[in-house]
Design a protein around this motif. Sequence first.
Motif, PDB file in Angstrom:
ATOM      1  N   GLU A  13     -35.440   3.056  17.364  1.00 11.64           N
ATOM      2  CA  GLU A  13     -34.080   3.486  17.699  1.00 11.64           C
ATOM      3  C   GLU A  13     -33.280   3.789  16.430  1.00 11.64           C
ATOM      4  O   GLU A  13     -32.548   4.787  16.370  1.00 11.64           O
ATOM      5  CB  GLU A  13     -33.385   2.414  18.531  1.00 11.64           C
ATOM      6  N   GLU A  14     -33.419   2.949  15.412  1.00 12.40           N
ATOM      7  CA  GLU A  14     -32.704   3.183  14.155  1.00 12.40           C
ATOM      8  C   GLU A  14     -33.226   4.444  13.469  1.00 12.40           C
ATOM      9  O   GLU A  14     -32.459   5.228  12.903  1.00 12.40           O
ATOM     10  CB  GLU A  14     -32.837   1.976  13.230  1.00 12.40           C
TER      11      GLU A  14
ATOM     12  N   ASP B 190     -34.578   7.042  14.971  1.00 12.45           N
ATOM     13  CA  ASP B 190     -34.094   8.195  15.738  1.00 12.45           C
ATOM     14  C   ASP B 190     -32.645   8.528  15.379  1.00 12.45           C
ATOM     15  O   ASP B 190     -32.274   9.713  15.285  1.00 12.45           O
ATOM     16  CB  ASP B 190     -34.208   7.915  17.236  1.00 12.45           C
ATOM     17  N   ARG B 191     -31.807   7.516  15.177  1.00 11.47           N
ATOM     18  CA  ARG B 191     -30.413   7.759  14.791  1.00 11.47           C
ATOM     19  C   ARG B 191     -30.345   8.409  13.408  1.00 11.47           C
ATOM     20  O   ARG B 191     -29.542   9.315  13.171  1.00 11.47           O
ATOM     21  CB  ARG B 191     -29.625   6.443  14.799  1.00 11.47           C
ATOM     22  N   MET B 192     -31.190   7.946  12.491  1.00 11.23           N
ATOM     23  CA  MET B 192     -31.210   8.501  11.148  1.00 11.23           C
ATOM     24  C   MET B 192     -31.629   9.965  11.164  1.00 11.23           C
ATOM     25  O   MET B 192     -31.028  10.815  10.499  1.00 11.23           O
ATOM     26  CB  MET B 192     -32.169   7.689  10.259  1.00 11.23           C
TER      27      MET B 192
ATOM     28  N   LEU C 100     -31.447  12.050  13.709  1.00  5.65           N
ATOM     29  CA  LEU C 100     -30.404  12.837  14.373  1.00  5.65           C
ATOM     30  C   LEU C 100     -29.318  13.227  13.374  1.00  5.65           C
ATOM     31  O   LEU C 100     -28.821  14.371  13.389  1.00  5.65           O
ATOM     32  CB  LEU C 100     -29.795  12.043  15.531  1.00  5.65           C
ATOM     33  N   ASP C 101     -28.969  12.305  12.493  1.00  5.78           N
ATOM     34  CA  ASP C 101     -27.983  12.604  11.448  1.00  5.78           C
ATOM     35  C   ASP C 101     -28.510  13.687  10.503  1.00  5.78           C
ATOM     36  O   ASP C 101     -27.763  14.597  10.114  1.00  5.78           O
ATOM     37  CB  ASP C 101     -27.642  11.328  10.671  1.00  5.78           C
TER      38      ASP C 101
ATOM     39  N   THR D 292     -28.331  17.057  12.197  1.00  2.75           N
ATOM     40  CA  THR D 292     -26.955  17.533  12.288  1.00  2.75           C
ATOM     41  C   THR D 292     -26.491  18.115  10.958  1.00  2.75           C
ATOM     42  O   THR D 292     -25.854  19.173  10.907  1.00  2.75           O
ATOM     43  CB  THR D 292     -26.018  16.386  12.708  1.00  2.75           C
TER      44      THR D 292
ATOM     45  N   THR E 270     -40.523  11.426  14.091  1.00  2.00           N
ATOM     46  CA  THR E 270     -40.384  10.010  13.755  1.00  2.00           C
ATOM     47  C   THR E 270     -41.643   9.241  14.129  1.00  2.00           C
ATOM     48  O   THR E 270     -42.255   9.477  15.164  1.00  2.00           O
ATOM     49  CB  THR E 270     -39.180   9.386  14.474  1.00  2.00           C
TER      50      THR E 270
END
Length: 277
Positions: free
Chosen positions: A66-67, A69-71, A73-74, A77, A88
């Motif tokens: 999850e962490e 995936d957030r990284m 996504l940033d 963007t 990932t």
Amino acid sequence: MKHILLLTDFSENSLNAIDYSMHLFKGDSCDFFVLHVKSSDSYTTDDLMAIGNESIYNTIVKDGKEELDRMVLDLKTRLNSENFTFNTIVDFDNLTDAINQVIKTKSIDLIVMGTNGVTGAKEVVFGSNTINVIRTIDCPTLVVPKGFDFRKANEILLPLDVEDTLSGNAFNKASKFTDRFSKKVHLLRIIPNSDNLLEDQKDKKDLGNFLKNTDSEYHIVNDIPMNYVVDCYIQTHQIDLMILLVQPESLLERFFMGSATTKISNSIRVPLLVFHT
């Protein structure tokens, strides 16, 4: 398309290394594989027993995924104008085993990593992780020092010891990188005596064959350890990146004497790109 493996433990240093690679390959077509490894060595039998009815995936791997995936996504963007794709991977394994598996299955061209991890214990984390990757994994590896701000690799330093040759496969790969990214290559041939005439002639002949599109500066240094020469040269010249051609080393040599690779890597001031012979 380049296939590049990015290693992260979510530390500031590993994120800085990833950011460096984004700048370095700006404008290229790249497929990035972002790997986070939950080391099996860090969990004891008691830890695993405490999991209870939950699966190892849910308790150990899921949070990291999850962490990660957030990284990513940033990154997507911020870099949506680039021709980059991101994948990932979270693994519960020994670090080098996990890396080797990704290299084989994803046809990795380059590994990117920082010099130390979340603990900040350079002598422990860098010694056990970065050096192990350089020594045991046969894939070009880019190591970015802690806190290093990106700048173009216009001036590249290539130190050579007595075993290094400018006519082998490793230097051929290095020359392709310098042709693509740099304006000038500084070569330092470090040899243990003054009988350097043949080395000089052979090196200059090889340079003429390989570095056709890049300026070069060549020096011979006698009877001074490579790590001292390298550190001094980087402090007195505008060097943006260093390349090492890494030779296989015996366990006896590494244990009792260390190596030029280890000594240089533990004190690098600029990003280090390693090609294996």
